[in-house]
Design an enzyme around this catalytic site. Structure first.
Site, PDB file in Angstrom:
ATOM      1  N   HIS A 145      41.383  35.845  29.665  1.00  0.00           N
ATOM      2  CA  HIS A 145      40.784  36.684  30.386  1.00  0.00           C
ATOM      3  C   HIS A 145      39.848  37.798  29.405  1.00  0.00           C
ATOM      4  O   HIS A 145      38.879  38.501  30.073  1.00  0.00           O
ATOM      5  CB  HIS A 145      41.792  37.605  31.657  1.00  0.00           C
ATOM      6  CG  HIS A 145      42.580  38.593  30.506  1.00  0.00           C
ATOM      7  ND1 HIS A 145      43.649  38.094  30.213  1.00  0.00           N
ATOM      8  CD2 HIS A 145      42.302  40.101  30.288  1.00  0.00           C
ATOM      9  CE1 HIS A 145      44.235  39.257  29.628  1.00  0.00           C
ATOM     10  NE2 HIS A 145      43.465  40.248  29.562  1.00  0.00           N
ATOM     11  N   ASP A 175      46.274  31.815  30.528  1.00  0.00           N
ATOM     12  CA  ASP A 175      45.627  32.942  29.865  1.00  0.00           C
ATOM     13  C   ASP A 175      45.295  32.701  28.464  1.00  0.00           C
ATOM     14  O   ASP A 175      45.666  33.672  27.851  1.00  0.00           O
ATOM     15  CB  ASP A 175      46.289  34.195  30.341  1.00  0.00           C
ATOM     16  CG  ASP A 175      45.473  35.520  30.018  1.00  0.00           C
ATOM     17  OD1 ASP A 175      44.475  35.298  30.100  1.00  0.00           O
ATOM     18  OD2 ASP A 175      45.896  36.426  30.179  1.00  0.00           O
ATOM     19  N   GLY A 249      42.569  46.527  26.111  1.00  0.00           N
ATOM     20  CA  GLY A 249      41.936  46.225  24.913  1.00  0.00           C
ATOM     21  C   GLY A 249      43.009  45.704  23.722  1.00  0.00           C
ATOM     22  O   GLY A 249      42.778  45.110  22.891  1.00  0.00           O
ATOM     23  N   ASN A 250      44.188  46.031  24.088  1.00  0.00           N
ATOM     24  CA  ASN A 250      45.342  45.176  23.349  1.00  0.00           C
ATOM     25  C   ASN A 250      45.378  43.565  23.820  1.00  0.00           C
ATOM     26  O   ASN A 250      45.960  42.869  22.965  1.00  0.00           O
ATOM     27  CB  ASN A 250      46.912  45.851  23.712  1.00  0.00           C
ATOM     28  CG  ASN A 250      47.002  46.937  22.919  1.00  0.00           C
ATOM     29  OD1 ASN A 250      47.017  48.224  23.292  1.00  0.00           O
ATOM     30  ND2 ASN A 250      47.132  46.687  21.420  1.00  0.00           N
ATOM     31  N   SER A 251      44.857  43.350  24.866  1.00  0.00           N
ATOM     32  CA  SER A 251      44.957  41.815  25.437  1.00  0.00           C
ATOM     33  C   SER A 251      44.480  40.809  24.351  1.00  0.00           C
ATOM     34  O   SER A 251      43.307  40.984  23.638  1.00  0.00           O
ATOM     35  CB  SER A 251      44.037  41.789  26.517  1.00  0.00           C
ATOM     36  OG  SER A 251      44.518  42.470  27.892  1.00  0.00           O
ATOM     37  N   GLY A 313      46.036  16.138  42.860  1.00  0.00           N
ATOM     38  CA  GLY A 313      44.719  15.557  43.370  1.00  0.00           C
ATOM     39  C   GLY A 313      45.092  16.150  44.894  1.00  0.00           C
ATOM     40  O   GLY A 313      44.245  15.358  45.920  1.00  0.00           O
ATOM     41  N   ILE A 314      45.323  17.305  45.162  1.00  0.00           N
ATOM     42  CA  ILE A 314      45.322  17.721  46.673  1.00  0.00           C
ATOM     43  C   ILE A 314      44.642  19.332  46.684  1.00  0.00           C
ATOM     44  O   ILE A 314      44.736  20.060  45.625  1.00  0.00           O
ATOM     45  CB  ILE A 314      46.466  17.993  47.207  1.00  0.00           C
ATOM     46  CG1 ILE A 314      47.518  18.794  46.387  1.00  0.00           C
ATOM     47  CG2 ILE A 314      47.341  16.552  47.228  1.00  0.00           C
ATOM     48  CD1 ILE A 314      48.933  19.157  47.160  1.00  0.00           C
ATOM     49  N   MET A 316      45.162  22.669  49.198  1.00  0.00           N
ATOM     50  CA  MET A 316      46.252  23.403  49.925  1.00  0.00           C
ATOM     51  C   MET A 316      45.823  24.720  50.352  1.00  0.00           C
ATOM     52  O   MET A 316      45.168  25.571  49.875  1.00  0.00           O
ATOM     53  CB  MET A 316      47.649  23.096  49.135  1.00  0.00           C
ATOM     54  CG  MET A 316      47.462  23.677  47.936  1.00  0.00           C
ATOM     55  SD  MET A 316      48.817  23.269  46.760  1.00  0.00           S
ATOM     56  CE  MET A 316      48.456  24.182  45.220  1.00  0.00           C
TER      57      MET A 316
END
Length: 439
Positions: A145, A175, A249-251, A313-314, A316
């Site tokens: 992100h 992530d 900002g720590n991410s 492969g669906i 839903m």
């Protein structure tokens, strides 16, 4: 002085006793030796303590005191802190100072260009996130992100050096993203064992909180392990919980154990608001356990994407709550199936409601994704489905989710969306749970 009865004429008043007062200066009070002695004693104690604290470098400051005597205040000094550059060997417990010194040059700030408003204006952010070097030849690990939707990415080191970075690949559901810069001889972190962490163990984060307070060290404890966290986009992730201070900002920055090894990727902060900058809940942060993504990172570096990921492969949808009032179970309803997929080969059908994967109950699409994510391509799993008013099981051998499969699923989704739009524009209506589309 005369006092008498004022009701009688003056000449008849009788004098009364005259009272004489003599006013003189009172005798000065005697000095209380006890208080002075106590003050001197306290002063002596302070002088001794100051002498011990300040050592040879103490400096005396004298001033006129309340009692007219000279009061001595001692100003201490201390030697300049010298932090030894300890090696991260996985055996030696390091101080916070040593962990910071040993890993500062492994941490980077990540920033780039983003579109900020409806007018399409593009601006360069301040540091939007963090990352850390995982190889000496320039591979850097961060959160997906942090770089999602960002172009012209640059990474900056604590010494001020800056490099252009390219995205090698990423995994949105977990992530993580890997960047590459053209550099050699970099200092890389030592990856630790997140499974070996104990609740209550000290951990430390180095990152760029608020995008401006660059290369900040924060510390705390492992508050919990194996927390199942639902992210804002509905993705369910396994996380380490910590009370280490984490902010926007720590991410993407590293979480270190007490041995100075990177055991997690700082990812999220628990918030009562959708905006991390407006979070009102403190002391609850999360990091991705490094053991959960080591193989994924290696796969991204080698292939540009995560190999071995399963795909059913669906398409839903969640079963609507109104349908459940008619006895339809909660689960993930299949709305479309990809030709040639493992779902088609196993005999799954449009309209089936998946209620369990092996022993894991499924109450909706998010739970189904989370359950399947625990397997690898080629694994055979048991799907429990609700079909025609009864439950049955179907054995499914999972496909691999590669770029070709991703493109095929995107095309299937476009076809399905166009079909829905076409039906909505016609005279049809959706009569769930009593049937499909009717005309």
């Amino acid at each position: 002085m005369y006092y008498s009865d004022y009701n009688r004429p003056p000449e008849e008043r009788e004098p009364i006793e005259t009272i004489h007062y003599q006013v003189s200066d009172p005798e000065p009070p005697k000095k209380k030796k006890g208080f002075a002695a106590k003050f001197v004693a306290v002063g002596l104690v302070c002088a001794i303590a100051g002498g011990l604290a300040g050592g040879a470098g103490a400096m005396a400051l004298k001033s006129s005191g309340f009692f007219g005597s000279s009061t001595t205040v001692y100003e201490g000094s201390r030697p300049t802190a010298a932090v030894s550059l300890a090696n991260v060997d996985g055996k030696t417990v390091l101080t916070a100072e040593q962990i910071y010194a040993a890993n500062l040059d492994c941490v980077v700030g990540v920033n780039g260009d983003v579109t900020t408003n409806v007018w399409g204006q593009t601006v360069r952010n301040a540091v939007s996130g963090s990352g850390f070097v995982i190889s000496s030849d320039g591979y850097i690990l961060t959160n997906y992100h942090v770089i999602d939707g960002v172009s012209d990415i640059k990474v900056t080191f604590a010494d001020g050096s800056s490099y252009d970075a390219v995205v090698v690949g990423g995994e949105e559901e977990n992530d993580i993203a890997v960047l590459k810069i053209e550099a050699a001889g970099l200092h890389a972190v030592t990856l630790g064992d997140s499974d070996a962490l104990a609740v209550g163990e000290s951990v430390y984060a180095i990152g760029n909180p608020l995008g401006e307070l660059t290369f900040t060290l924060t510390g705390g404890l492992v508050s919990a392990k194996d927390r199942t966290i639902t992210m804002s986009d509905g993705t369910i992730m396994n996380m380490l919980q910590t009370d280490t201070a984490i902010n926007s900002g720590n991410s993407g920055g590293p979480l270190f154990d007490r041995y100075g090894q990177a055991v997690g990727i700082v990812s999220a902060k628990y918030s009562s608001s959708a905006s991390s900058s407006e979070a009102s809940i403190e002391g609850i942060g999360f990091a991705i356990p490094i053991n959960d993504v080591k193989d994924m990172v290696t796969s991204i570096i080698e292939n540009g994407y995560v190999t071995g990921k399963p795909n059913v492969g669906i398409l839903m949808n969640d079963v609507d709550s109104s349908a459940q009032r008619y006895g339809i179970p909660a689960g993930a309803e299949i709305t479309a199936i990809l030709d040639g997929s493992c779902a088609q080969k196993a005999g799954l059908q449009v309209g089936d409601i998946i209620t369990a994967v092996d022993d894991s109950a499924v109450s909706g699409t998010t739970q189904l994704k989370s359950a399947v994510k625990n397997y690898k391509a080629g694994d055979t799993v048991t799907f429990t489905v609700y079909r025609d008013g009864a439950s049955q099981t179907v054995q499914v051998t999972l496909d691999e989710d590669n770029q070709a499969r991703s493109d095929a699923m995107d095309e299937l989704y476009q076809q399905y969306s166009q079909s829905i739009q076409s039906q909505q524009q016609g005279n049809g209506y959706y009569n769930w749970p009593f049937g499909g589309f009717n005309y």
